[in-house]
Motif scaffolding. Structure first.
Motif, PDB file in Angstrom:
ATOM      1  N   GLY A  76       0.824  -1.219   0.000  1.00 36.22           N
ATOM      2  CA  GLY A  76       0.000   0.000   0.000  1.00 36.22           C
ATOM      3  C   GLY A  76       0.849   1.256   0.000  1.00 36.22           C
ATOM      4  N   TRP A  77       1.919   1.231   0.775  1.00 32.73           N
ATOM      5  CA  TRP A  77       2.824   2.383   0.846  1.00 32.73           C
ATOM      6  C   TRP A  77       3.473   2.652  -0.504  1.00 32.73           C
ATOM      7  N   LEU A 106      -6.410   2.377  -3.649  1.00 40.36           N
ATOM      8  CA  LEU A 106      -6.218   2.365  -2.200  1.00 40.36           C
ATOM      9  C   LEU A 106      -7.532   2.129  -1.457  1.00 40.36           C
ATOM     10  N   SER A 107      -8.651   2.492  -2.054  1.00 46.64           N
ATOM     11  CA  SER A 107      -9.955   2.180  -1.454  1.00 46.64           C
ATOM     12  C   SER A 107     -10.210   0.676  -1.493  1.00 46.64           C
ATOM     13  N   ALA A 148     -11.262  -9.607  -3.456  1.00 44.92           N
ATOM     14  CA  ALA A 148     -10.791  -8.252  -3.147  1.00 44.92           C
ATOM     15  C   ALA A 148      -9.271  -8.155  -3.235  1.00 44.92           C
ATOM     16  N   ILE A 149      -8.569  -9.201  -2.822  1.00 46.00           N
ATOM     17  CA  ILE A 149      -7.102  -9.215  -2.950  1.00 46.00           C
ATOM     18  C   ILE A 149      -6.717  -9.208  -4.426  1.00 46.00           C
ATOM     19  N   LEU A 150      -7.380 -10.042  -5.211  1.00 41.86           N
ATOM     20  CA  LEU A 150      -7.108 -10.069  -6.652  1.00 41.86           C
ATOM     21  C   LEU A 150      -7.401  -8.715  -7.287  1.00 41.86           C
ATOM     22  N   ALA A 151      -8.502  -8.091  -6.920  1.00 39.14           N
ATOM     23  CA  ALA A 151      -8.830  -6.759  -7.440  1.00 39.14           C
ATOM     24  C   ALA A 151      -7.762  -5.744  -7.043  1.00 39.14           C
ATOM     25  N   ILE A 168      -4.738  -6.291  -9.267  1.00 39.72           N
ATOM     26  CA  ILE A 168      -5.016  -5.774 -10.612  1.00 39.72           C
ATOM     27  C   ILE A 168      -4.962  -4.254 -10.639  1.00 39.72           C
ATOM     28  N   MET A 169      -5.478  -3.617  -9.604  1.00 38.12           N
ATOM     29  CA  MET A 169      -5.489  -2.148  -9.561  1.00 38.12           C
ATOM     30  C   MET A 169      -4.134  -1.564  -9.187  1.00 38.12           C
ATOM     31  N   PHE A 170      -3.343  -2.283  -8.421  1.00 36.31           N
ATOM     32  CA  PHE A 170      -2.017  -1.803  -8.043  1.00 36.31           C
ATOM     33  C   PHE A 170      -1.022  -1.923  -9.193  1.00 36.31           C
ATOM     34  N   HIS A 171      -1.181  -2.935 -10.028  1.00 31.39           N
ATOM     35  CA  HIS A 171      -0.183  -3.212 -11.061  1.00 31.39           C
ATOM     36  C   HIS A 171       0.114  -2.029 -11.975  1.00 31.39           C
TER      37      HIS A 171
END
Length: 162
Positions: A60-61, A76-77, A112-115, A118-121
């Protein structure tokens, strides 16, 4: 210095999800459940989760560091939602003694972890990669939770094997 404080905040938020484990302990109810042979020993869970929570916070950081709160508000949400789902599993399984409901909850957590990955990548691949061990462990935990529920669902409701 500000960046270090934000890292600490992400780590605190991540480890806060583990706080429910301090309140809702496995106890005698869990010891009496029929568990599969492939279940890891009890002592393994704490060190594995410690490493995973540290990685979750770092992930997250890294997103915050790369994009900031405003530009990474949606990823981050979703990250925050998966932390809340993580925190919710323990009270459902160990607190309410509801392994069947916990199976549903952990499947939502897995999604939610998978999402989050995907969103962090697109923001930073390193942050996404840090979450793969977490996804793998939750995949294993889902199989374990499902096995425990299946093995114990015919027990009387007073034993909490619903």
């Amino acid at each position: 210095m500000h960046s270090l404080l934000v890292l600490i905040a992400f780590e605190v938020a991540s480890f806060a999800a583990a706080a429910t484990g301090v309140i809702f302990r496995p106890g005698d109810w869990y010891k009496q459940l029929d568990k599969p042979r492939w279940r890891p020993p009890d002592w393994l869970f704490a060190p594995v989760w410690t490493v995973l929570y540290a990685s979750i916070g770092l992930s997250g950081w890294l997103v915050w560091l790369e994009a900031g709160i405003a530009d990474a508000a949606l990823p981050l949400s979703v990250y925050a939602v998966q932390l809340l789902l993580n925190a919710a599993w323990t009270p459902i399984f160990f607190g309410l003694h509801r392994p069947g409901l916990a199976v549903v909850e952990i499947m939502v957590l897995w999604a939610a972890i998978l999402a989050t990955i995907i969103m962090f990548h697109p923001v930073t691949a390193a942050a996404a990669l840090l979450l793969f061990p977490y996804l793998a462990w939750v995949s294993f935990a889902t199989a374990l939770n499902l096995s425990i529920w299946r093995r114990n669902r015919s027990k009387p409701l007073s034993q909490g094997a619903r």
